[in-house]
Write an enzyme that holds these catalytic residues in place. Structure first.
Site, short mmCIF file in Angstrom:
data_model
loop_
_atom_site.label_atom_id
_atom_site.label_comp_id
_atom_site.label_asym_id
_atom_site.label_seq_id
_atom_site.Cartn_x
_atom_site.Cartn_y
_atom_site.Cartn_z
N GLY A 1 0.85 -1.19 0.00
CA GLY A 1 0.00 0.00 0.00
C GLY A 1 0.88 1.23 0.00
N VAL A 2 0.42 2.30 -0.68
CA VAL A 2 1.27 3.50 -0.76
C VAL A 2 0.58 4.78 -0.29
CG1 VAL A 2 2.61 2.55 -2.67
CG2 VAL A 2 0.64 4.00 -3.18
N GLU B 1 -1.04 5.97 2.43
CA GLU B 1 -1.13 6.56 3.77
C GLU B 1 0.20 6.96 4.37
OE1 GLU B 1 -3.80 3.18 4.79
OE2 GLU B 1 -4.82 4.73 5.93
#
Lengths: 762, 289
Positions: free
Chosen positions: A716-717, A719
């Site tokens: 995932g990128v 946050e």
């Protein structure tokens, strides 16, 4: 598991986004674009008080106004029991949510909904609100967490008792929860330290600031089936919440997620949807509702303000020996602040032999907090990264060297328990040290009233996974449709389509992604926790693999060979191992599919675990006007381990967006309450988010350390990039003027106050 | 929101008649960038909008070096900064009209509306004060004139009586070796409202200041003309100490409040800082003029 060293054809390129044309032409349909025949308009009456008992509500005058079709109050909602609902990065209690969507008994914050009206026009509905008589007994509000924790504080919920670690006395309290994460012995660790720094930090509530306000249209048919059109990060989460709040079976509810104008975590909880359903049920007509900006700011999930105490110690050579923190977060009117996540973030980049973290979730008379991009992370990192900066200075070390010395890697244990899998934190620190930005000395300002400084900070986010469903169907012209349930707030239609294109050897534009309603795809958890390219990307990968296998079978059938004889190449061509003269393509197989066995489809369903944690390291140069206290950002570079950048432009966009929001949180954004608990700045004029003129071009450096637990290495990128900015900017301000700021936002009046105290201006 | 009447007035007399008939719930509509927002947000009850954008007198934008500038009450900001002769003659006014709201707002918002809205934080009013603007008012009793610094009487309050409207503002022609500068402080670089602002006008006589005028925004219930600064500066040589002292006088005159946009202490402090900077900017322009 990850396909290392593989050359990708589509992944890592920057094709035009699939939703681009509709966005730029204005064709994309948002909730506000819904128009149905016979539609009514719903509006909400909100509490003018922060804390009051509702003595009486008289709706008769409003009901008598011509054009008013229905009025509802908290009594129209069914009684619901305590039940926890998972919403990605937030767990909400359905009973609290029921009391939040329409107050019963007490109002707990300025803007708390007390009644709703459906009328033939929005103007009639607004006039009707003025005719609803509510008699309040105003109570003393409690607005500050430290005040709220005192034994004699006014209680929001007299039935609430602390869920603690053994110290509870069974008395009612505003402290919903106290927990402790601990390993090693911090006293021993501090005794070993040569330097110890201890500080207290305070931050205010801030809002997600999505441009599109909440909206919902509902139609309850005579047979009791319900359709809801809304702006949400999770159509299935809306379905589940409305089912429980209105006591309707999920199978009777269809949720149609419209295009979404931003969410950032704030659009997982329902506010208007159950009201629109109840009003539609009462009137037999579709009811459309939307919030104005003041309602959005007053009543939809901001993230917590906080008080955070941090103590850290290190040896002269910079080795950290111990760290301790107390995080006290505003839950708002109901339990559920992101203090747990804050506790996970606060020391995450550092290897700590001794650590103790206490977290408190505390009720105050402010809106129920909701998830906001790396919930609880930015304020926690602001505190810890400021103290780390101070320790590095005491040791006379470069702050990135200090981080390199103490930074975590695979196998190190997080303060909240788990050991880290392969992560790329140290790689981000090294890339920051090697960056053009860090290697370029900061020139002093030619203007004697301006001082410049440089700061760095690191940040962490867990990232998430969860259940997801995908269908890939082949069209006879050789294109494919990708049917998914993940609403797209960060470019995930593009990333999932590119994964399908990669597997099938197609150009990205030949995959058409569609986000569909809850009747048309299997269960899919919310778009939250930076989970979609991980989980729905993985489901897309599985679905595309299924199609690929079927295409191989069809080729084998056509050539009368075993499927094992068929080779599927990366460019979408197929050949036969035993007979080089046999060649075909995905397109040709697609054209013949109905003659070779019928339609070709693939499905991917998964409950994806194995999310890869994300780390980032940021560098910022600021200029402080010592006469006014204004801080300008001159240059900003964000380095992040992004696992595998499926669509690098989108990844960069996520990082830039996170930095922009973090910079707003750092410098200008705040919930400004008066002493009675009225939110005074509920407009985007006075709730100051940065504009394009307040930020420089944000430079990004993508470090790719693939997630070993994902078939394509995805992490995932979205946050991680909001976590470091406040700390980095605070450290840059210190570098510029030698003042350690401990409050957010670091707005001009606060900075000026400190500059005057320090004698830098008069 | 209830139905609201809207009339496009074609003459001043028609506008005055409509305003008299409509009473307190009739409002003049020019750009509408304040008024329409106030009505939509239930902050002002209006039954009748009297649109003055089609009256010839309120659309005047006329300048010549002999007679000065006549600025109609319905002229939007973009026409003012888009007029090269006006922009050259009154750069201190341009400082303000080019920073109000945003480019989109400036396409609609008028200086006349900024004045009649009478916000203490209005950006265009301090420069109009220091340029010696005079308001031309028309009403049931005919015409009268009021200096800009006397036009606002409190937050949202003006000298306009029942049936009266602002027609235009007149500015004397630029003096030789004289110019103005307006500066405000906002936490954001645009789309914001002044925490404090200062306009300064100076006329030079060689190395000395012959005369000066300073007005402040957002530090009092109305935009604030500070004659003490001009009185102090008259005849003084330009030195850092003189400029500093002028800033202190502005600070002493400011009587701000604390609100969500800034603290009283901050506004007092900024009154000095901005006045110093506005004076330096005006002096530089005057030297080039």
């Amino acid at each position: 598991m990850a396909e290392e060293k593989k050359q990708f054809r589509v992944i890592g390129t920057r094709p035009i986004r699939h939703d681009g044309t509709d966005k730029v032409t204005g064709y994309a349909r948002y909730g506000a674009d819904i128009h149905l025949s016979g539609m009514l308009y719903g509006k909400v009456l909100r509490s003018p008080h922060a804390h009051a008992v509702i003595k009486r509500i008289d709706t008769s005058k409003a009901e008598a106004l011509p054009g008013v079709m229905a009025v509802i109050t908290g009594r129209d909602l069914p009684e619901v029991a305590d039940r926890l609902e998972e919403l990605g990065e937030q767990v909400t209690n359905i009973r609290d949510e029921s009391h939040n969507v329409l107050a019963t008994g007490k109002v707990l914050y300025h803007g708390h909904a007390v009644a709703a009206v459906a009328a033939v026009s929005p103007h009639v509905a607004e006039e009707a609100l003025k005719l609803i008589e509510v008699e309040y007994e105003v109570l003393e509000p409690v607005l500050d967490v430290l005040e709220a924790m005192k034994p004699d504080a006014p209680l929001l919920n007299p039935n609430l008792r602390t869920r603690g670690i053994g110290e509870e006395d069974g008395k009612p309290s505003n402290i919903a929860q106290h927990f402790q994460n601990k390993h090693g012995d911090v006293e021993k660790g501090f005794a070993e330290a040569d330097y110890v720094v201890e500080r207290e930090f305070r931050t205010t509530m801030v809002h997600q600031g999505y441009i599109e306000p909440q909206n919902a249209t509902a139609y309850v048919r005579p047979d009791g089936s319900v359709t809801i059109w809304c702006s949400t990060q999770g159509a299935f989460a809306v379905r589940s919440q409305v089912a429980q709040l209105c006591k309707i079976p999920v199978s009777k509810i269809k949720v149609v997620p419209m295009e979404i104008g931003g969410g950032f975590g704030g659009k997982t909880v329902v506010y208007l949807e159950p009201l629109a359903v109840l009003l539609s049920k009462k009137t037999g007509r579709p009811v459309k509702m939307w919030m104005n900006r003041a309602e959005v700011l007053q009543a939809t999930g901001p993230t917590s303000g906080s008080v955070i105490r941090v103590k850290m110690g290190c040896k002269k050579d910079g080795t950290l020996t111990a760290a301790q923190a107390t995080l006290i977060y505003e839950a708002g009117a109901f339990p559920g602040s992101p203090v747990g996540a804050g506790a996970g973030v606060i020391f995450a980049p550092y290897r700590l032999p001794n650590v103790q973290i206490d977290g408190y979730d505390v009720l105050v008379n402010k809106p129920k907090t909701g998830a906001y991009r790396a919930p609880g992370g930015t304020n926690a990192a602001f505190a810890a990264e400021s103290v780390v900066d101070e320790l590095a200075r005491l040791c006379g070390m470069d702050p990135l060297e200090f981080r390199l010395k103490n930074g975590v890697k695979e196998g190190d244990r997080r303060a909240d328990g788990p050991r880290l899998p392969r992560v790329g934190y140290l790689e981000t620190v090294r890339a920051a040290m090697e960056s053009d930005h860090y290697k370029t000395p900061l020139e002093p300002s030619p203007d004697p009233t301006k001082r410049r400084g440089r700061g760095v900070a690191s940040g962490f986010w867990f990232n998430g996974g969860g259940p997801s469903s995908v269908l890939v169907k082949v069209n006879e012209d050789g294109t494919v449709d990708l049917i998914e349930g993940s609403t797209d707030i960060g470019g995930t239609r593009a990333s999932c389509a590119m994964i399908v294109a990669e597997v099938l050897g197609l150009p990205a534009e030949d995959v058409h992604p569609h986000v569909v309603d809850t009747d048309s795809i299997g269960y899919t958890s919310v778009t939250g926790g930076s989970s979609v390219t991980h989980k729905t990307g993985w489901a897309s990968y599985l679905a595309a693999q299924e199609v690929r296998e079927e295409v191989i079978r069809r080729a084998a059938l056509l050539w009368s060979v075993e499927p094992a004889e068929v080779e599927y190449h990366d460019d979408g061509t197929l050949t036969c191992k035993s007979d080089p003269s046999k060649k075909t393509t995905f397109k040709e197989i697609a054209a013949q599919m109905n003659r070779t066995g019928g339609p070709i489809e693939g499905k991917g369903t998964i409950n994806a675990g194995g999310a890869g944690p994300g780390f980032g390291t940021h560098i910022v140069d600021v200029e402080v006007d010592i006469e006014t206290g204004k801080v300008d950002i001159l240059r900003y570079t964000a380095v992040q381990d992004v696992g595998r950048a499926i669509h690098p432009a989108y990844v960069e966009g996520q990082i830039e967006g996170g930095v922009a929001q973090g910079a707003g949180w750092a410098l200008t954004e705040e919930y400004y309450y008066d002493e009675k608990g009225h939110l005074l700045n509920s407009s985007l004029l006075d709730y100051r988010m940065p504009t394009a003129l307040d930020l420089p071009l944000i430079e990004t450096i993508l470090v790719e350390v693939p997630n070993p637990n994902h078939p394509l290495g995805v992490r995932g990128v979205g946050e991680t990039p909001i976590v470091p900015p406040a700390g980095a900017i605070a450290n840059a301000i210190y570098d510029a003027v030698g003042i350690r700021l401990t409050r957010l936002p670091m707005k001009p009046s606060y900075v000026l106050e400190e500059l005057i105290k320090a004698g830098l201006t008069s | 929101m209830k139905p609201i009447d809207y009339v496009r007035a074609r003459t001043l007399d028609e506008a005055v008649l409509l305003l008299r008939q409509g009473g307190e719930r009739a409002r003049v509509l020019a750009g509408g960038t304040d008024l329409i927002v106030q009505v939509r947000e239930n902050r002002r009850d209006v039954d009748l909008f009297v649109d003055i954008k089609n009256i010839p007198e309120t659309n005047r934008l006329e300048y010549d070096p002999e007679h000065g500038l006549t600025l109609g009450a319905a002229v939007p900001c973009y026409r003012i900064y888009g007029n090269p002769a006006v922009a050259k003659a009154y750069p201190g006014l341009i400082d303000a009209v080019a920073m109000i709201g945003s480019v989109q707002i400036q396409g609609r918002a008028t200086v006349g509306g900024n004045l009649c809205n009478a916000s203490p934080a209005a950006d265009s009013i301090p420069p109009m004060i220091v340029y010696r603007g005079v308001c031309h008012i028309y009403g049931p009793q005919g015409s009268r004139v009021v200096p800009v610094e006397e036009f606002c009487t409190g937050p949202g309050q003006t000298v306009l009586g029942p049936g009266e409207l602002l027609v235009w503002i007149h500015f004397p022609p630029p003096e030789r070796h004289a110019q103005a500068h307006y500066l405000r402080f906002t936490p954001r670089n645009e789309m914001d409202i002044a925490v404090a602002g200062s306009a300064a006008y100076v006329r030079l006589n060689g190395e000395r200041i012959a005369s000066a005028r300073v007005a402040l925004s957002a530090v009092a219930p109305t935009p604030l003309f500070v004659p003490e600064v001009g009185e102090y500066l008259a005849g003084k040589e330009i030195t850092d100490e003189v400029i500093r002292q002028a800033g202190e006088l502005a600070k002493a005159a400011a009587r701000p409040i604390t609100d969500m946009r800034g603290t009283a202490e901050q506004r007092k402090h900024l009154s000095a800082v901005l006045t110093r900077r506005a004076l330096r900017g005006a002096i530089q322009r005057a030297q080039e003029a």
